[in-house]
Design an enzyme around this catalytic site. Structure first.
Site, PDB file in Angstrom:
ATOM      1  N   ASP A  71     -48.277  44.177   5.108  1.00  0.00           N
ATOM      2  CA  ASP A  71     -49.264  43.584   4.197  1.00  0.00           C
ATOM      3  C   ASP A  71     -50.180  42.668   5.003  1.00  0.00           C
ATOM      4  O   ASP A  71     -50.133  41.440   4.907  1.00  0.00           O
ATOM      5  CB  ASP A  71     -48.525  42.798   3.108  1.00  0.00           C
ATOM      6  CG  ASP A  71     -49.425  42.447   1.922  1.00  0.00           C
ATOM      7  OD1 ASP A  71     -50.508  43.045   1.799  1.00  0.00           O
ATOM      8  OD2 ASP A  71     -49.028  41.584   1.123  1.00  0.00           O
TER       9      ASP A  71
ATOM     10  N   GLU B  87     -58.983  48.730  -0.911  1.00  0.00           N
ATOM     11  CA  GLU B  87     -59.183  48.305  -2.297  1.00  0.00           C
ATOM     12  C   GLU B  87     -60.640  48.413  -2.752  1.00  0.00           C
ATOM     13  O   GLU B  87     -61.568  48.045  -2.017  1.00  0.00           O
ATOM     14  CB  GLU B  87     -58.698  46.863  -2.472  1.00  0.00           C
ATOM     15  CG  GLU B  87     -58.616  46.425  -3.920  1.00  0.00           C
ATOM     16  CD  GLU B  87     -57.529  45.395  -4.140  1.00  0.00           C
ATOM     17  OE1 GLU B  87     -57.515  44.802  -5.231  1.00  0.00           O
ATOM     18  OE2 GLU B  87     -56.700  45.183  -3.245  1.00  0.00           O
TER      19      GLU B  87
ATOM     20  N   LYS C 215     -56.928  51.475  -3.652  1.00  0.00           N
ATOM     21  CA  LYS C 215     -56.304  50.443  -4.485  1.00  0.00           C
ATOM     22  C   LYS C 215     -57.237  50.059  -5.628  1.00  0.00           C
ATOM     23  O   LYS C 215     -58.427  49.811  -5.426  1.00  0.00           O
ATOM     24  CB  LYS C 215     -55.980  49.197  -3.667  1.00  0.00           C
ATOM     25  CG  LYS C 215     -54.771  49.337  -2.775  1.00  0.00           C
ATOM     26  CD  LYS C 215     -54.493  48.079  -1.995  1.00  0.00           C
ATOM     27  CE  LYS C 215     -53.797  47.024  -2.824  1.00  0.00           C
ATOM     28  NZ  LYS C 215     -53.405  45.854  -1.992  1.00  0.00           N
TER      29      LYS C 215
ATOM     30  N   PHE D  11     -46.063  42.821  -8.386  1.00  0.00           N
ATOM     31  CA  PHE D  11     -46.183  41.585  -7.618  1.00  0.00           C
ATOM     32  C   PHE D  11     -44.999  40.655  -7.899  1.00  0.00           C
ATOM     33  O   PHE D  11     -45.009  39.893  -8.867  1.00  0.00           O
ATOM     34  CB  PHE D  11     -47.506  40.902  -7.949  1.00  0.00           C
ATOM     35  CG  PHE D  11     -48.666  41.382  -7.116  1.00  0.00           C
ATOM     36  CD1 PHE D  11     -48.777  42.710  -6.751  1.00  0.00           C
ATOM     37  CD2 PHE D  11     -49.647  40.505  -6.700  1.00  0.00           C
ATOM     38  CE1 PHE D  11     -49.836  43.159  -5.982  1.00  0.00           C
ATOM     39  CE2 PHE D  11     -50.712  40.943  -5.932  1.00  0.00           C
ATOM     40  CZ  PHE D  11     -50.812  42.276  -5.562  1.00  0.00           C
TER      41      PHE D  11
END
Length: 327
Positions: free
Chosen positions: A17, A96, A132, A178
């Site tokens: 990440d 994203e 994303k 999340f």
């Protein structure tokens, strides 16, 4: 004895990440994820200055209106960073769509197609990209159409079960629940409550989604995200994928001990889910999100945070573009 990171890789696909190339090389993940915050921090670090300046120079020569030039630079930069990351991993990178499009299905689709086309123009197959999108109703509907075109998607900012269910029913490739941000909300609302990692609300949410998908046979992958401690990660070993920041990857790499899968696709029948469920309607989705205060609040704040970081990125690009123009 193998460290915890090495053991974790036996049970879950480890995803970095980060946009930090050095960290990606160090921890050797399968995949990597980016988002507006990661892109912004990577640009601020200066490690992508050579790429940014090259793109700015190229766009300046086209003499586009300023707003159009900034958008073009932003898209090209995001893709160029993705390409850099792909050179260091065997799998996929998640890129994203602008969070400001989260409630606009048509615009999200158009932006996704454009990003994919930029990758393909650079010789990168769409099989190595995940687009994303925020898991709003509009984002999920956009993903459903993109998936039908062979553009696989990562639906992010998952906080509620309604989002996860709608994503699976839409045939989305992967979702990112999340974990840590759910814990943040509960800590804020219930400061007197302490949680063991395996009992944290975010960990329990991922487990619920994972077992629901497996019991109903949905192929959608679950990738736990947004971790606050290594205990959460260990408690979700066996989840399809786990996207982890460099600090926690480093901690896992330094820890020893036994690690066993906490999740298993063969566990089965823990929820007794009915097999004949009509897909969620838009009205049902919105009602369930409204009833889930945590999910609705965290989705909205997550989108707002990514929007703010995108604006900051564009401000940096604008400064660079104007300084280059006057050079």
């Amino acid at each position: 004895m193998m460290n915890l990171l090495e053991q974790l890789k036996q049970y879950s696909v480890v995803v970095a990440d980060t946009g930090d190339i050095d960290a990606i090389r160090q921890f050797a993940p399968e995949d990597a994820t980016t988002n507006p915050s990661i892109i912004l921090n990577s640009v601020k670090s200066g490690s992508y200055d050579h790429i940014l300046m090259s793109i700015v120079d190229s766009v300046r020569q086209k003499k586009l209106p300023t707003e159009e030039a900034i958008a073009s630079i932003s898209d090209q930069l995001i893709v160029a960073m993705g390409i850099e990351i792909l050179e260091c991993i065997p799998g996929r990178v998640s890129t994203e769509v602008d969070a400001r499009l989260s409630y606009d299905t048509a615009a999200s689709i158009a932006k996704a197609r454009h990003l994919v086309s930029l990758y393909e123009q650079a010789g990168i197959s769409r099989s190595r990209i995940l687009i994303k999108l925020a898991a709003t109703w509009e984002g999920i509907k956009a993903a459903q159409i993109l998936e039908s075109e062979g553009i696989q998607c990562n639906l992010t900012l998952i906080f509620g079960f309604a989002q996860a269910r709608a994503c699976a029913e839409a045939g989305v490739f992967l979702i990112s629940p999340f974990v840590g941000r759910i814990l943040d909300w509960y800590r804020r609302e219930y400061p007197e409550t302490d949680y063991l990692p395996e009992d944290e609300p975010g960990v329990q949410s991922v487990k619920q989604i994972f077992h629901y998908y497996r019991e109903l046979g949905y192929p959608t992958l679950v990738m736990g995200a947004s971790f606050r401690n290594t205990g959460e990660i260990v408690a979700l070993a066996g989840c399809d994928r786990l996207t982890i920041n460099p600090a926690l990857l480093s901690q896992l790499q330094s820890l020893e001990g036994g690690l066993h899968p906490a999740l298993s696709a063969s566990a089965g029948n823990v929820m007794n889910v009915e097999q004949t469920i009509d897909p969620l309607t838009e009205a049902q989705f919105r009602q369930q999100m409204q009833d889930d205060v945590m999910a609705s609040e965290m989705l909205a704040s997550g989108i707002s945070g990514f929007e703010a970081d995108q604006v900051q990125l564009e401000q940096l690009i604008t400064t660079c573009l104007l300084s280059e123009s006057s050079a």
